[in-house]
Design a protein around this motif. Structure first.
Motif, PDB file in Angstrom:
ATOM      1  N   TRP A 241       3.712  14.869   1.141  1.00  0.00           N
ATOM      2  CA  TRP A 241       2.507  15.336   1.830  1.00  0.00           C
ATOM      3  C   TRP A 241       2.762  16.532   2.735  1.00  0.00           C
ATOM      4  O   TRP A 241       1.951  17.462   2.775  1.00  0.00           O
TER       5      TRP A 241
ATOM      6  N   LYS B 298       4.684  10.996  -8.399  1.00  0.00           N
ATOM      7  CA  LYS B 298       4.998   9.608  -8.744  1.00  0.00           C
ATOM      8  C   LYS B 298       6.493   9.332  -8.846  1.00  0.00           C
ATOM      9  O   LYS B 298       6.890   8.321  -9.421  1.00  0.00           O
TER      10      LYS B 298
ATOM     11  N   LEU C 158       1.002   4.115  -3.074  1.00  0.00           N
ATOM     12  CA  LEU C 158       0.864   5.561  -2.884  1.00  0.00           C
ATOM     13  C   LEU C 158       2.073   6.295  -3.456  1.00  0.00           C
ATOM     14  O   LEU C 158       1.940   7.393  -4.017  1.00  0.00           O
TER      15      LEU C 158
ATOM     16  N   THR D 120       0.440   8.288  -6.747  1.00  0.00           N
ATOM     17  CA  THR D 120      -0.061   9.585  -6.296  1.00  0.00           C
ATOM     18  C   THR D 120       1.022  10.634  -6.414  1.00  0.00           C
ATOM     19  O   THR D 120       2.212  10.317  -6.508  1.00  0.00           O
TER      20      THR D 120
ATOM     21  N   LEU E  10       6.695   9.629   1.002  1.00  0.00           N
ATOM     22  CA  LEU E  10       5.334  10.137   1.182  1.00  0.00           C
ATOM     23  C   LEU E  10       5.308  11.370   2.082  1.00  0.00           C
ATOM     24  O   LEU E  10       4.551  12.316   1.830  1.00  0.00           O
TER      25      LEU E  10
ATOM     26  N   GLY F 215       0.812  -1.215   0.000  1.00  0.00           N
ATOM     27  CA  GLY F 215       0.000   0.000   0.000  1.00  0.00           C
ATOM     28  C   GLY F 215       0.841   1.258   0.000  1.00  0.00           C
ATOM     29  O   GLY F 215       0.537   2.232  -0.702  1.00  0.00           O
ATOM     30  N   ALA F 216       1.923   1.235   0.784  1.00  0.00           N
ATOM     31  CA  ALA F 216       2.802   2.410   0.832  1.00  0.00           C
ATOM     32  C   ALA F 216       3.429   2.670  -0.534  1.00  0.00           C
ATOM     33  O   ALA F 216       3.480   3.819  -1.007  1.00  0.00           O
TER      34      ALA F 216
END
Length: 603
Positions: A462, A34, A27, A31, A458, A23-24
């Protein structure tokens, strides 16, 4: 029996970790931009550095208290703009702002913060383009609307209209009907030829400060020119700008508007920045250099703005800026908006108009809303300028410079080589001492490193987290802490085998004893990292952050990866062989103890 009544399902733990890891990375690759690369700090990728020199109106040195306050406000502005990894330090009378990357635009915007005022707009007109400046008749067309204060009053001085009533109740100079009107021209040239010129139409520059003892006197006009003192020269320029751009005389205002209409399109330093008097009118430009404004004295100061935020108005489907005033400014704003519906009001930052909205209705209370053609970024920028725009000092504008990352990259390369050598030695020791269990150690460390890397990418995407050399050091130490957890687990297994248990039964018993020690050790490390992060400044925060992050993932990997893998190994008859698990010496000790115990009981 030490076995738990609840059956152990190692597949569930491993599956959960695999889901988190996949999952990490989904992302990471699906997202944002990329790019599977963490953001690097200024010491690794280079960056932009701007030095702001503080100045005071009287030329004295700024106090330490005012520098500290300015530093805190600029730090808040940097955070509000979303710039991460930035540093603001005090260097003498300067503030040095450093951010990662090569784009210094946001840093320059931060450096523009100084004095904020809210001023009523008395007159506004578009600035002249270079083509219009080259054609004087275009200037007359632009100025033909006239300054407010009297019906049809001209801004320049067209011949067929009377001048507007000046601010403060001054009477304009009377011009005979047969006399040609004065034409707008740059100030401070000689006054226009007319029998009754306006009071002080061409004020003389303020005298330069007295020369220091021993300095040569200024040469007489026409004599040989001597190099001027830069400070005295600048003081003279500031005095001239004040006289022509903050005059209460209407003719001088018209001439200043004339000049600013031509100057607004030029990217030149404004010496009046931070030196304007809020109690006087002001002729200035908009921040985008598209308009020229004649502004009335300030009604609200920046210090009276309690808060400013940006948001999306759901009813209008547009971005707005919400401004909250203190009680005194709220009353002033309510009275002003009640009497000036339809007029414009300018938010002036360092003599530049950053926004000039129109008052659409009376506003009661201490809050107001600024609307316009805002984007999300422009609304946020304006909110931050209003919220953090008022500084106790003004600063000289300065150019951004690029900081090289050569030294940082060399240090990073050396650190990675050292880390790789240390990692290899740890694995070699684990293989020699724990045999196949050492391979499980290597697999767990790789899993931990993969998860930490994805999270760093990430976080950079973010929240703008940037990885610097101190952060790399925290990562290396954190991974070492993870290896320590494995050693604690394996040694507890050995303790159980020394007591005479088999490898199969020793693993769950050893885990039950080891996990409490692992949790306690990681809790202490995490608390130390958290305290260090709160109390530290600069790059030490990066060290504390990555140390705390790897400590969290140490617990995650030990519980979801290491323990299930070792448990699966204990169920394998092949792994139970001493030649593979490296537990032969411990099992020999256990046999000797059993033999000694039996001999003792036989006696």
């Amino acid at each position: 029996m030490a076995s738990s009544s609840t059956p152990v399902r190692p597949g569930r733990y491993l599956s959960l970790f695999l889901v988190l890891l996949v999952g990490a990375y989904l992302l990471v690759f699906l997202t944002g931009d990329k790019k599977p690369e963490p953001k690097l700090g200024i010491d690794l990728q280079g960056g932009t550095r701007v030095t702001l020199t503080a100045r005071t109106p009287d030329g004295s040195r700024p106090t330490r208290e005012s520098l500290d306050l300015a530093k805190r406000i600029i730090e808040n502005r940097v955070d509000g703009l979303g710039v991460s990894g930035a540093e603001v330090i005090i260097d003498g009378d300067n503030l040095v702002i450093t951010v990662p990357g090569n784009d210094g635009g946001e840093v320059r915007n931060v450096g523009q913060t100084a004095r904020l005022y809210i001023r009523p707009v008395k007159f506004a007109m578009p600035a002249l383009t270079p083509e219009q400046v080259a054609e004087p008749e275009e200037l007359q067309k632009q100025l033909s609307g006239g300054l407010p204060g009297g019906p049809g009053a001209p801004a320049g001085a067209p011949a067929d209209r009377a001048p507007a009533q000046p601010p403060g109740g001054e009477n304009p100079p009377e011009t005979p009907a047969d006399q040609a009107p004065p034409q707008p021209r740059p100030f401070p040239d000689e006054p226009p030829a007319q029998p009754a010129p306006a009071p002080n139409p061409s004020p003389t520059p303020a005298p330069s400060p007295s020369p220091e003892p021993g300095a040569s006197p200024s040469p007489a006009p026409g004599g040989p020119q001597q190099p001027a003192d830069p400070k005295a020269q600048r003081a003279e320029r500031i005095a001239v700008e004040k006289q022509k751009r903050q005059s209460t005389n209407q003719l001088v205002q018209a001439m200043a508007v004339d000049e600013m209409a031509q100057r607004c399109g030029k990217d030149e330093e404004d010496v009046l920045v931070g030196n304007d008097d809020p109690s006087l009118p002001l002729v200035t430009c908009s921040a985008d250099r598209a308009e020229v404004f004649l502004l009335e004295p300030a009604i609200i100061k920046g210090e009276q703005i309690k808060n400013a935020t940006s948001g999306l108005d759901q009813q209008r489907a547009q971005w707005v800026v919400n401004v909250e005033f203190d009680s005194e400014a709220g009353r002033t704003w309510a009275d002003f908006t009640r009497d000036h519906v339809g007029d414009r009001t300018a938010f002036v930052l360092d003599t530049e108009v950053i926004s000039a909205p129109e008052i659409q209705e009376p506003i009661l209370g201490g809050n107001t809303q600024v609307t316009g053609q805002f984007t999300e970024a422009s609304a946020r920028e304006l909110a931050n300028q209003l919220k953090y725009g008022s500084l106790p000092l003004s600063f000289e504008s300065s150019e951004a410079e690029t900081v090289s990352a050569t030294l940082g990259l060399s240090s990073l390369k050396a650190g990675l080589i050292a880390g790789a050598v240390g990692f290899a030695l740890v694995l070699l020791y684990s293989l020699l001492y724990y045999r196949v269990l050492g391979l499980l150690t290597a697999l767990s460390l790789v899993a931990s490193g993969a998860m930490v890397y994805a999270v760093l990418v990430l976080l950079g995407r973010w929240i703008g987290y940037t990885l610097d050399l101190a952060g790399v050091a925290g990562l290396i130490i954190g991974i070492g802490t993870t290896a320590d957890s494995f050693v604690v687990f394996f040694e507890r297994i050995k303790d159980e085998i020394r007591e005479g248990r088999s490898f199969r039964s020793a693993v769950p018993r050893g885990w039950a004893r080891a996990r409490k020690t692992i949790l306690s050790g990681n809790a202490v490390t995490f608390l130390a990292a958290a305290v260090l992060y709160v109390l530290a400044v600069g790059q030490v925060k990066g060290f504390a952050f990555t140390l705390g992050l790897t400590t969290i993932f140490d617990v995650l990997v030990v519980f979801l990866v290491t323990w299930p893998l070792v448990y699966l190994a204990s169920k394998s008859p092949t792994m139970a062989k001493p030649a593979l698990n490296g537990l032969g010496a411990v099992q020999q000790i256990a046999r000797e103890r059993r033999a000694a115990a039996q001999a003792t009981r036989g006696k």
